[in-house]
Design a protein around this motif. Sequence first.
Motif, PDB file in Angstrom:
ATOM      1  N   MET A   1      26.970   7.415  57.417  1.00  0.00           N
ATOM      2  CA  MET A   1      25.938   8.376  57.759  1.00  0.00           C
ATOM      3  C   MET A   1      25.305   7.964  59.082  1.00  0.00           C
ATOM      4  O   MET A   1      24.907   6.831  59.259  1.00  0.00           O
ATOM      5  N   THR A   2      25.203   8.873  60.017  1.00  0.00           N
ATOM      6  CA  THR A   2      24.621   8.597  61.318  1.00  0.00           C
ATOM      7  C   THR A   2      23.105   8.517  61.261  1.00  0.00           C
ATOM      8  O   THR A   2      22.495   7.676  61.892  1.00  0.00           O
ATOM      9  N   VAL A   3      22.488   9.403  60.490  1.00  0.00           N
ATOM     10  CA  VAL A   3      21.028   9.464  60.419  1.00  0.00           C
ATOM     11  C   VAL A   3      20.590   9.400  58.964  1.00  0.00           C
ATOM     12  O   VAL A   3      21.126  10.103  58.110  1.00  0.00           O
ATOM     13  N   GLN A   4      19.624   8.552  58.700  1.00  0.00           N
ATOM     14  CA  GLN A   4      19.026   8.453  57.363  1.00  0.00           C
ATOM     15  C   GLN A   4      17.565   8.870  57.483  1.00  0.00           C
ATOM     16  O   GLN A   4      16.824   8.325  58.304  1.00  0.00           O
ATOM     17  N   HIS A   5      17.140   9.861  56.689  1.00  0.00           N
ATOM     18  CA  HIS A   5      15.751  10.324  56.671  1.00  0.00           C
ATOM     19  C   HIS A   5      15.077   9.821  55.403  1.00  0.00           C
ATOM     20  O   HIS A   5      15.668   9.860  54.333  1.00  0.00           O
ATOM     21  N   PHE A   6      13.826   9.386  55.521  1.00  0.00           N
ATOM     22  CA  PHE A   6      13.099   8.957  54.335  1.00  0.00           C
ATOM     23  C   PHE A   6      11.604   8.890  54.620  1.00  0.00           C
ATOM     24  O   PHE A   6      11.166   8.923  55.771  1.00  0.00           O
ATOM     25  N   THR A   7      10.838   8.824  53.558  1.00  0.00           N
ATOM     26  CA  THR A   7       9.391   8.644  53.636  1.00  0.00           C
ATOM     27  C   THR A   7       9.042   7.418  52.801  1.00  0.00           C
ATOM     28  O   THR A   7       9.146   7.458  51.580  1.00  0.00           O
ATOM     29  N   PRO A   8       8.668   6.323  53.458  1.00  0.00           N
ATOM     30  CA  PRO A   8       8.351   5.108  52.710  1.00  0.00           C
ATOM     31  C   PRO A   8       7.128   5.288  51.812  1.00  0.00           C
ATOM     32  O   PRO A   8       6.228   6.074  52.106  1.00  0.00           O
ATOM     33  N   ARG A   9       7.124   4.532  50.739  1.00  0.00           N
ATOM     34  CA  ARG A   9       5.973   4.504  49.835  1.00  0.00           C
ATOM     35  C   ARG A   9       4.740   4.138  50.662  1.00  0.00           C
ATOM     36  O   ARG A   9       4.807   3.283  51.535  1.00  0.00           O
ATOM     37  N   GLY A  10       3.631   4.792  50.410  1.00  0.00           N
ATOM     38  CA  GLY A  10       2.392   4.517  51.122  1.00  0.00           C
ATOM     39  C   GLY A  10       2.124   5.453  52.294  1.00  0.00           C
ATOM     40  O   GLY A  10       1.071   5.373  52.905  1.00  0.00           O
ATOM     41  N   MET A  11       3.086   6.350  52.599  1.00  0.00           N
ATOM     42  CA  MET A  11       2.864   7.341  53.659  1.00  0.00           C
ATOM     43  C   MET A  11       2.472   8.669  53.022  1.00  0.00           C
ATOM     44  O   MET A  11       2.811   8.941  51.864  1.00  0.00           O
ATOM     45  N   GLY A  25      24.149   5.989  65.276  1.00  0.00           N
ATOM     46  CA  GLY A  25      25.207   6.468  66.160  1.00  0.00           C
ATOM     47  C   GLY A  25      25.046   5.963  67.583  1.00  0.00           C
ATOM     48  O   GLY A  25      24.126   5.204  67.896  1.00  0.00           O
ATOM     49  N   THR A  26      25.937   6.401  68.437  1.00  0.00           N
ATOM     50  CA  THR A  26      25.922   5.948  69.822  1.00  0.00           C
ATOM     51  C   THR A  26      25.794   7.074  70.838  1.00  0.00           C
ATOM     52  O   THR A  26      25.572   6.822  72.005  1.00  0.00           O
ATOM     53  N   ARG A  27      25.928   8.313  70.403  1.00  0.00           N
ATOM     54  CA  ARG A  27      25.858   9.438  71.330  1.00  0.00           C
ATOM     55  C   ARG A  27      24.609  10.249  71.035  1.00  0.00           C
ATOM     56  O   ARG A  27      24.426  10.748  69.927  1.00  0.00           O
TER      57      ARG A  27
END
Length: 136
Positions: A1-11, A25-27
């Motif tokens: 996976m090039t991009v991982q999206h998440f919301t950490p606990r406490g936000m 990724g690189t591009r």
Amino acid sequence: MTVQHFTPRGMLRPTPYHHVAVGTGTRHVHVAGQIARRADGTPVAPGDLAGQVAQALRNTSVGLAGAGASFADVLRLTFYVTRWSPERVGDFMAGVEAVAEEIGLPLPMPPASLIGVDHLFEPDVLVEVEATALLD
């Protein structure tokens, strides 16, 4: 996976976007501000924030696809909205939700900022969308 999206606990939760994106990724792909215009310049949804958000996101999707990317690769979205007020969030989100499945925009969205501005380059333009993506 090039991009991982998440919301950490406490936000802050809930929000219509993730707070963090990690790209491996690189591009880099940068899609310039997209507005509610067809390819021939015809305005779409004059005076309708939801309609303009949907069309600007469609145009952003076309730009991403042209570079071999999709919303799954997007690290960050930036929305510029004229005459912004918190009361308009319903119309804004209606535009996002109306087109999300069609263009493959995950909900919650990638990290995003909504910036209220006095005006954009033409008086009928209510919203502009910019995207930054990362590909392997």
